[in-house]
Write an enzyme that holds these catalytic residues in place. Structure first.
Site, PDB file in Angstrom:
ATOM      1  N   GLY A   1       0.193 -64.880  77.156  1.00 20.18           N
ATOM      2  CA  GLY A   1      -0.210 -65.266  78.516  1.00 20.18           C
ATOM      3  C   GLY A   1      -1.706 -65.071  78.703  1.00 20.18           C
TER       4      GLY A   1
ATOM      5  CG  ASP B   1       1.893 -57.493  82.105  1.00 17.97           C
ATOM      6  OD1 ASP B   1       1.628 -57.997  83.205  1.00 17.97           O
ATOM      7  OD2 ASP B   1       2.574 -58.070  81.235  1.00 17.97           O
TER       8      ASP B   1
ATOM      9  CE1 TYR C   1       2.875 -67.327  85.127  1.00 18.54           C
ATOM     10  CE2 TYR C   1       4.168 -68.192  86.953  1.00 18.54           C
ATOM     11  CZ  TYR C   1       4.084 -67.736  85.654  1.00 18.54           C
ATOM     12  OH  TYR C   1       5.215 -67.663  84.882  1.00 18.54           O
TER      13      TYR C   1
HETATM   14  O1  F6P Z   1       2.122 -60.617  80.464  1.00 18.51           O
HETATM   15  C1  F6P Z   1       1.536 -61.209  81.557  1.00 18.51           C
HETATM   16  C2  F6P Z   1       2.582 -61.830  82.433  1.00 18.51           C
HETATM   17  O2  F6P Z   1       1.917 -62.471  83.503  1.00 18.51           O
HETATM   18  C3  F6P Z   1       3.660 -60.891  82.947  1.00 18.51           C
HETATM   19  O3  F6P Z   1       3.207 -60.077  84.007  1.00 18.51           O
HETATM   20  C4  F6P Z   1       4.746 -61.852  83.305  1.00 18.51           C
HETATM   21  O4  F6P Z   1       6.008 -61.248  83.280  1.00 18.51           O
HETATM   22  C5  F6P Z   1       4.632 -62.878  82.205  1.00 18.51           C
HETATM   23  O5  F6P Z   1       3.302 -62.813  81.729  1.00 18.51           O
HETATM   24  C6  F6P Z   1       4.912 -64.289  82.634  1.00 18.51           C
HETATM   25  O6  F6P Z   1       4.906 -65.081  81.487  1.00 18.51           O
HETATM   26  P1  F6P Z   1       4.843 -66.671  81.425  1.00 18.51           P
HETATM   27  O7  F6P Z   1       3.394 -67.048  81.432  1.00 18.51           O
HETATM   28  O8  F6P Z   1       5.465 -67.001  80.114  1.00 18.51           O
HETATM   29  O9  F6P Z   1       5.572 -67.189  82.607  1.00 18.51           O
END
Ligand code: F6P
Length: 337
Positions: free
Chosen positions: A10, A133, A261
């Site tokens: 991410g 995180d 996001y």
């Molecule tokens: O690891 C960062 C993060 O934003 C987490 O807080 C969240 O659970 C995850 O990525 C979301 O992932 P994706 O981008 O795959 O939806």
């Protein structure tokens, strides 16, 4: 020397500051060649690359996201499941045919795990930890976290005035995957009344009790900060479940906000820019000394490094002894029990 840089997993604010920190130090201070690899490990499988020069690394310090793009490609996934070595082999071949002396892997837990496996395969690897995180083992802090906490705190600040005007309970869900770092830091900074973390669990009856007790003490509104990783029945979002449970039991109007996001997008904070720049510079210094198989990290206020093999497969979680929890409890903030 010729080095490659990729970002994987991410995105988060501060990746571009790291790419700049690694790349400019390599080009200008050590006279290395630098290539950028697009879309994480996908770009290494397809040789999707670009050659960096000083100009291509200018103007990106304050940019969110990653100019290299990213993906969640895990080249060892099949190998671990069924012994299929195809992807790791392609990566090794491409690393060699590109003439790389080192690969810098900017990423979260999954990426550091892959970085360690590539290092075991004989590639020269340096890991740089990144994630909003803040859950990477071996470093006190990751860039992206400060920015996310700022955004979440501002959101909680804004919820206070509307909660107070309507005498409502506001439940706000923040990110963090399995960890409660964002919820803890933003919850405390935003003056939340209840903070729920995956590491501590919670009893919904206690949460309701706290809300009712506040109402009886003449506090007409409450702010509940919930980490996305806390448990909830079935597939419901924690904020959904907790909002409904509070409203049904206490009879007080309750609303939910899921930040999502928003916490990951946009410009990095000054703190994250400088952290990323320092970690990036240290990564290049390690390369110049031939110290591979390591992840750069923060220990207190010092930039240092730790073996990738010590980091891989571990998570850094909040513990109940954390000073902010101890202090919060002393001030009557509820952590779900
Ligand atoms: O690891 C960062 C993060 O934003 C987490 O807080 C969240 O659970 C995850 O990525 C979301 O992932 P994706 O981008 O795959 O939806």
């Amino acid at each position: 020397m010729k080095i490659g840089i990729l970002s994987s997993g991410g995105d988060c604010p501060g990746i571009n500051a790291t790419i700049r920190g690694v790349g400019k130090t390599a080009l200008m201070h050590y006279g290395m060649e630098v290539i950028g690899i697009h879309s994480g490990f996908v770009g290494l499988l397809n040789k999707d690359i670009e050659v960096f020069n000083e100009r291509s690394l200018s103007g990106i310090l304050n940019l969110g996201g990653t100019i290299l793009g990213t993906s969640r490609e895990k080249p060892f996934r099949k190998l671990l499941a069924s012994g299929d070595t195809e992807k790791p082999h392609i990566i090794k071949e491409n690393y060699e045919s590109l003439g790389l002396d080192c690969l810098v892997c900017i990423g979260g837990n999954g990426t550091q795990k892959t970085a360690n496996l590539l290092s075991q395969l004989g590639l020269n690897i340096i890991g740089v930890p990144k994630t909003i995180d803040n859950d990477i083992w071996g470093t006190d802090i990751t860039f992206g976290f400060d920015t996310a906490v700022n955004i979440a705190t501002e959101a909680i600040d804004r919820l206070h005035s509307t909660a107070s005007s309507h005498k409502r309970v506001m439940v706000v869900e923040v990110m963090g995957h399995h960890a409660g770092w964002i919820a803890l830091y933003a919850g405390m900074a935003g003056g939340a009344d209840v903070i729920l973390l995956p590491e501590l669990g919670y009893d919904i009856r206690k949460v309701n009790e706290v809300i009712l007790d506040r109402a009886h003490r003449g506090k007409p509104y409450s702010i509940v900060v919930v980490a996305e990783g806390v448990s909830s029945p079935g597939k419901t979002r924690p904020a959904d479940y907790i909002t409904r449970a509070i409203e049904e039991t206490t009879g007080i109007e309750t609303r939910e906000t899921v930040l999502g996001y928003i916490q990951r997008g946009g410009n990095p904070s000054p703190y994250d820019r400088n952290l990323a720049t320092r970690l990036g510079g240290h990564a290049t210094e390690l390369i110049s000394k031939g110290e591979f198989g390591r992840m750069v990290c923060m220990c207190g206020n010092n930039v240092t490094s730790t073996p990738l093999s010590d980091v891989a497969g571990k998570l850094k979680l909040v513990t109940e002894e954390h000073e902010l929890i101890v202090q919060g409890l002393r001030m009557g903030i509820n952590f779900g029990h």
